[in-house]
Design an enzyme around this catalytic site. Structure first.
Site, short mmCIF file in Angstrom:
data_model
loop_
_atom_site.label_atom_id
_atom_site.label_comp_id
_atom_site.label_asym_id
_atom_site.label_seq_id
_atom_site.Cartn_x
_atom_site.Cartn_y
_atom_site.Cartn_z
N CYS A 185 1.00 -1.17 -0.05
CA CYS A 185 0.10 -0.03 0.01
C CYS A 185 1.02 1.23 0.05
CB CYS A 185 -0.89 0.06 1.33
SG CYS A 185 -2.57 -0.70 0.85
N ASN A 216 11.20 -8.67 -5.54
CA ASN A 216 10.46 -9.37 -4.42
C ASN A 216 11.38 -9.57 -3.21
OD1 ASN A 216 9.40 -11.81 -2.75
ND2 ASN A 216 8.06 -12.17 -4.69
N GLY A 247 -2.65 -19.29 -4.60
CA GLY A 247 -1.29 -19.21 -4.40
C GLY A 247 -0.83 -17.84 -3.84
N HIS A 282 -1.62 -7.57 -7.41
CA HIS A 282 -0.26 -7.65 -7.93
C HIS A 282 0.04 -8.90 -8.86
CE1 HIS A 282 0.12 -10.52 -4.52
NE2 HIS A 282 1.23 -10.88 -5.21
N HIS A 293 3.53 -18.38 -31.12
CA HIS A 293 2.58 -17.19 -31.28
C HIS A 293 2.38 -16.99 -29.71
CE1 HIS A 293 -0.95 -15.83 -33.47
NE2 HIS A 293 -1.33 -15.18 -32.13
#
Lengths: 339, 339
Positions: B42, B75, B158, B165, B292
């Site tokens: 946040c 991360n 998960g 996010h 593709h």
């Protein structure tokens, strides 16, 4: 009739259950299931399952009555159906066939609350015998090319019934995952002229850092590149491509080692949900020099999420060396005395 | 340093996080997480994440302060680390290398409670722009061979943080799953001299039974052989092997179609957990005639259990034709007016 459909890119097959035809609202209901006291797998409720195809411990002239010590029945909600032809066909560039196969439930014990890890070995050996007997019987049906035997234990691992059971699915094609495994074994064999599993066993026994337990016939290791924490593979020390090649000595050896491994796992992670899968050679391949049957045990401790779906990579927070050491060092003597 | 290990049979790679080194008791604690009111993603909490690598909507001279409309940060608990060499090496018959890579979090919105399906399109387009910007930047690092972008929405899919996010992982190898896909595409191309995805789009538009939505630039279909109920693929109509080949018109087209699809999905299955994965060509392959790029959206409605683990087969109780019809026929007009 269910339909088998092949992904045109990867070649992965899926089973589409048209009958179930779940709409969005059906999925919400599903999460609420599994409560209530009635168990269709308990003795006395034999009439709530389809008629049994195998039972141990009870006279044959009284089928579908109590008194059995192990029972195998067709799945009441089968993913594949036994009657019919494959009728392989196309739909434009896509490939499909009828969902022909067998889907059976191995009811491992008459005792509702007994689990693999607290089962006496006399009970456990019956399970491994039942696997063999069912494979040998279903192998006679020439439509089947592969039989997978697996167990889902615990809700998080996909079990919808609490009563200890495993499942068998006979398939009209060799699954992608097995073909991939066999191709990998063949690639190794072409290069080294040795079975990769035999080499794994040799290296694991010499390194002795990922072994969980072993006896004369079998060895249990945390594999070098495990998908999940505490993943364990059980392999026969003798080279053998099919589960049904096992002799009586090995069956006993497997039972003993499997019992020990499951007790260790359950002591380390009490009532951890898990899946195990029996990987054996395809039914029509005969004996293979390059393939080696084994059992893969996967505790359900991490999530399959976007990264795993997208890449086929797995992230494992527990090195197998630590998992193996932990499992090896656990004291399970007390549990053994109980049985 | 994390370790990348290769399964000697299948060639599947896993990431072993030695640092985390989870013991059995750590897994029990994990299930209790995710509660509490503090959100590191946040605005105002910028100092609780590693310093940002990209931010939109705020002057560049004030990094890591509020005012952003989208933010990308490394991360805090990365699966792979950015510093170091691969140091590829063996351990007997096994192969491993250092876990080098990038692991970033795309914070999709400053609003904690906003989700993809109720996001205004001006917000959504920033997400797709950020994916492009980050790929282009990380591509400069020659150690990386593949970048996967994915999103986990909902605990069951998960996600460990609630705030909307997605994630990006840059890998030093092309993952198994992608190689498999590319090989499949190449096999098709060798035989037909056409891109299999282009053929899929052509057949889907002509059959018109699995299309969820389409516009000038993109089409969304429930694939012929879906792994999960309500699985959806979004593909550019124009042949393009890499996500970063997209022009501005396409970016807008993707945003519009993606927004529509996610609203339809969320209306059909309110707050359903899902994963989506962006599949694009490997970074070092240049433009490919046979591949593709596309996005795969997988709602989390069924379990991956023993059968799926053991065979790579999937059992899907909802035919894609029914899923597509359901999604197509849903009325989402009201939701559109709100934005």
């Amino acid at each position: 009739m269910p339909e088998l459909r092949r992904d045109p890119i990867i070649g992965r097959w899926v089973i589409i259950s048209k009958e179930r035809g779940k709409r969005p609202s059906d999925f919400i209901i599903e999460e609420e299931r599994t409560k209530g006291g009635f168990c269709p797998l308990c003795p006395g409720n034999e009439n709530t399952t389809p008629p049994e195809v195998l039972a141990y411990g009870r006279p044959v002239f009284a089928p579908n009555t109590p008194g059995w010590t192990l029972r195998v029945v067709p799945n009441k909600f089968p993913a594949l159906v036994i009657e019919g032809d494959l009728d392989k066909r196309g739909e434009g560039i896509y490939d499909k066939m009828n969902g022909i196969g067998a889907h059976e439930v191995i009811i491992e014990t008459p005792n509702h609350n007994e689990t693999i890890s607290d089962m006496p070995r006399e009970q456990l050996i019956q399970i491994f015998r039942a696997y063999r007997d069912r494979i040998l019987d279903l192998k006679k049906d020439s439509r089947f090319k592969y039989i997978i035997i697996f167990k889902n234990f615990g809700r998080a691992a996909g079990a919808s019934l609490e009563h200890s059971h495993s499942q068998l699915i006979a398939l009209p094609i060799v699954p992608h995952r097995i073909e991939e495994e066999i191709k990998g074994c063949l690639r190794y064999f072409d290069y080294k002229d040795r079975c990769v599993f035999c080499d794994i066993i040799r290296q694991e026994r010499s390194q002795n850092i990922r072994i969980v337990a072993e006896n004369r016939e079998f060895v249990a290791v945390c594999p070098f590149a495990p998908r999940s924490p505490f993943e364990i593979w059980i392999m026969p020390k003798r080279h053998q491509s099919s589960y049904t090649d096992m002799d009586e000595d090995q069956l006993l050896g497997l039972t003993n080692l499997f019992s020990e491994v499951m007790r260790r796992l359950n002591k380390a992670l009490p009532r951890v949900p898990y899946n195990y899968m029996l990987h054996s050679a395809p039914l029509r391949n005969g004996s293979l020099e390059h393939y080696h049957w084994h059992i893969e045990i996967m505790p359900k401790l991490t999530m399959v999420a976007g990264f795993e779906w997208g890449t086929g990579f797995y992230i494992n927070p527990t090195p197998p060396e630590e998992a193996a050491r932990f499992l090896r060092e656990i004291d399970i003597r007390k549990e053994f005395k109980k049985t």
